[in-house]
Design an enzyme around this catalytic site. Structure first.
Site, PDB file in Angstrom:
ATOM      1  N   PRO A   9       0.916  -1.227  -0.002  1.00  0.00           N
ATOM      2  CG  PRO A   9      -0.565  -1.284   1.795  1.00  0.00           C
ATOM      3  CD  PRO A   9       0.441  -2.028   1.283  1.00  0.00           C
ATOM      4  CG  ASN A  10      -0.516   4.396   0.997  1.00  0.00           C
ATOM      5  OD1 ASN A  10      -1.364   4.917   0.500  1.00  0.00           O
ATOM      6  ND2 ASN A  10      -0.548   3.938   2.230  1.00  0.00           N
ATOM      7  NE  ARG A  17       3.094   7.056   2.072  1.00  0.00           N
ATOM      8  CZ  ARG A  17       3.663   6.048   2.474  1.00  0.00           C
ATOM      9  NH1 ARG A  17       4.090   5.103   2.010  1.00  0.00           N
ATOM     10  NH2 ARG A  17       3.399   5.961   3.651  1.00  0.00           N
ATOM     11  CE1 TYR A  22       8.048   5.179   3.515  1.00  0.00           C
ATOM     12  CE2 TYR A  22       6.571   7.098   3.825  1.00  0.00           C
ATOM     13  CZ  TYR A  22       6.971   5.936   4.099  1.00  0.00           C
ATOM     14  OH  TYR A  22       6.370   5.096   5.245  1.00  0.00           O
ATOM     15  CG  ASN A  74       8.394  -1.487   0.911  1.00  0.00           C
ATOM     16  OD1 ASN A  74       7.528  -1.602   1.913  1.00  0.00           O
ATOM     17  ND2 ASN A  74       8.856  -0.629   0.594  1.00  0.00           N
ATOM     18  CB  ALA A  77       0.575  -0.162   6.569  1.00  0.00           C
ATOM     19  CG  ASP A  87       0.213 -17.392   8.062  1.00  0.00           C
ATOM     20  OD1 ASP A  87       1.252 -17.256   8.615  1.00  0.00           O
ATOM     21  OD2 ASP A  87      -1.025 -17.613   8.505  1.00  0.00           O
ATOM     22  CD  GLU A  98       9.758  -7.011   6.175  1.00  0.00           C
ATOM     23  OE1 GLU A  98       8.983  -7.896   6.393  1.00  0.00           O
ATOM     24  OE2 GLU A  98      10.299  -6.318   7.196  1.00  0.00           O
ATOM     25  CG  HIS A 100      10.481  -1.810   5.463  1.00  0.00           C
ATOM     26  ND1 HIS A 100       9.221  -1.844   5.260  1.00  0.00           N
ATOM     27  CD2 HIS A 100      10.804  -2.831   5.986  1.00  0.00           C
ATOM     28  CE1 HIS A 100       8.707  -2.947   5.601  1.00  0.00           C
ATOM     29  NE2 HIS A 100       9.600  -3.784   6.027  1.00  0.00           N
ATOM     30  CB  ILE A 101      11.486   3.614   1.229  1.00  0.00           C
ATOM     31  CG1 ILE A 101      11.453   2.931   0.098  1.00  0.00           C
ATOM     32  CG2 ILE A 101      12.528   4.777   0.835  1.00  0.00           C
ATOM     33  CD1 ILE A 101      10.329   3.092  -0.809  1.00  0.00           C
ATOM     34  NE  ARG A 107       8.679   6.560   9.542  1.00  0.00           N
ATOM     35  CZ  ARG A 107       7.897   6.069   8.455  1.00  0.00           C
ATOM     36  NH1 ARG A 107       8.003   5.136   7.823  1.00  0.00           N
ATOM     37  NH2 ARG A 107       6.740   7.117   8.445  1.00  0.00           N
ATOM     38  NE  ARG A 111       5.588   4.731  10.129  1.00  0.00           N
ATOM     39  CZ  ARG A 111       4.407   4.328   9.299  1.00  0.00           C
ATOM     40  NH1 ARG A 111       4.379   3.390   8.573  1.00  0.00           N
ATOM     41  NH2 ARG A 111       3.680   5.414   9.100  1.00  0.00           N
TER      42      ARG A 111
END
Length: 141
Positions: A9-10, A17, A22, A74, A77, A87, A98, A100-101, A107, A111
């Site tokens: 998402p996003n 944003r 980001y 990524n 949320a 799962d 995984e 994350h920027i 944070r 998070r």
């Protein structure tokens, strides 16, 4: 090598944003960066983005059958609470990273918790968009 990059998402709102978190580069910039990496390395890299949990799970399950050899994800949320995505990731035995920027450890408290990282081979955070390239390199190596 066939690699799947999944953005949750996003992520499609990069450059729109929270630019201070980001960065200012937009989503097309990220797609172009990944396409260039695919061309340079000779790997088949597909990018999928969805704001919907079920669509991400469906794409992960499809990866089980389509010959995907590595996954960069990524989860956005969903990282912090989607046991369903966790799962789905656990069901696939290819290398998984995984990404994350931002630096999620610096944070908000929520998070700092990832329910998906334990079923991945590596977690990269705080490296900006370059983290995607690091994740691809990890999978290729």
């Amino acid at each position: 090598m066939k690699i799947l990059v999944i953005n949750g998402p996003n992520l499609n709102f990069l450059g729109i944003r929270e630019k201070s978190v980001y960065g200012t580069e937009n989503y097309q910039y990220l797609l172009d960066m990944i396409a260039k990496k695919a061309e340079e390395t000779g790997n088949d890299i597909t990018v999928f983005q969805s704001n919907h949990e079920g669509a991400i799970i469906d794409r992960l399950q499809e990866a089980y059958f389509d010959g995907t050899e590595g996954i960069v994800i990524n989860p956005g949320a969903f990282t912090h609470y989607s046991y369903a995505i966790r799962d789905a990731l656990a069901s696939i035995t290819v290398p998984k990273v995984e990404i994350h920027i931002s630096d999620i450890t610096k944070r908000e408290e929520f998070r700092k918790i990832s329910v998906t990282a334990p079923v991945c081979d590596k977690q990269i955070y705080g490296q900006g968009l370059q983290g995607y390239l690091q994740a691809i390199n990890f999978i290729v190596e």
